[in-house]
Design a protein around this motif. Sequence first.
Motif, PDB file in Angstrom:
ATOM      1  N   VAL A  22       0.845  -1.208   0.000  1.00 50.98           N
ATOM      2  CA  VAL A  22       0.000   0.000   0.000  1.00 50.98           C
ATOM      3  C   VAL A  22       0.879   1.257   0.000  1.00 50.98           C
ATOM      4  CG1 VAL A  22      -1.615   1.340   1.431  1.00 50.98           C
ATOM      5  CG2 VAL A  22      -2.048  -1.079   1.001  1.00 50.98           C
ATOM      6  N   THR A  26       1.113   4.718  -2.562  1.00 50.36           N
ATOM      7  CA  THR A  26       0.709   5.991  -1.970  1.00 50.36           C
ATOM      8  C   THR A  26       1.262   7.241  -2.681  1.00 50.36           C
ATOM      9  OG1 THR A  26       0.492   4.865   0.147  1.00 50.36           O
ATOM     10  CG2 THR A  26       0.592   7.247   0.223  1.00 50.36           C
ATOM     11  N   ILE A 154      -6.965   1.942  -0.454  1.00 49.45           N
ATOM     12  CA  ILE A 154      -6.009   2.177  -1.550  1.00 49.45           C
ATOM     13  C   ILE A 154      -6.627   1.802  -2.896  1.00 49.45           C
ATOM     14  CG2 ILE A 154      -4.778  -0.043  -1.559  1.00 49.45           C
ATOM     15  CD1 ILE A 154      -3.179   3.457  -1.844  1.00 49.45           C
TER      16      ILE A 154
END
Length: 192
Positions: A22, A26, A154
Motif C-alpha cells: 500500500v 501511496t 487504496i
Amino acid sequence: MFGIDTPPPENFLGLLALLSYVITLTPSVMRIVFPHMKKTGIPKALLKQRRCIGVLAFLLAIIHGWILVRKRDIDFMDPRTSWIYFQGIATMAIFAILAATSNDWSVRALKKNWKKLHRLTYLALFLLTWHVWDKMSDHWTYVTPISMIAILCITALSILRLWREKKASNQVPRSPCSSPQALTGAQSQSSR
C-alpha cells in the motif's frame, strides 16, 4: 456467533506485506488525488524509497506464503488446491515480476514497456483484495479489519486516481491542425 481470533505469525507477515505494498502505491495517489500534499514532502520521500519498500513487500509475501504452504502441506499439483489459492499465487507471480524489474537497468532496457509492465500492479491490487476477502471472511483475526480497510482505501483511491488522469488527458486541447474544422477548411481550400 461472530468471533475474532488472535492472528498467527503468517497473518502478521501478510499484513506487513500488504501495508508495504500500500505504501508503494501511496506517492502516485497523493500526487493526483491530494495534490496539496506535495508541499509536505511526504510523496517525494516515499517515492525515493518506493522500490525498496516494494521489494520488502515481495519478501514479506514470500515468507507469508512459505509458512502457509508448509503449515497446510499445500499440494500445487492438485488442480483443486491450486484453484483455492489462485489469487495468492497470481498476486505472488505479479509481485515477483515487479520486484525483479524494480531497478535502473530494467527501466533502461524496457523503456516505455517498463511503465506498461508495472501497470500490472492494478491487477495485483484487485487480486490482493479478492485474496484477503476470500481467505479471511470466515475466520476474522485482529489483523483482518486493518487489512480490509487498507486494501479497500487504496483500491478506491487508485480508481479515483486513474479516473482523474483519464479525465485530465481528455481535457488536453488538440492541436489546431487536428480539429475537424481545420481539416474541413483544409479540404475546402485544396478543392478550390
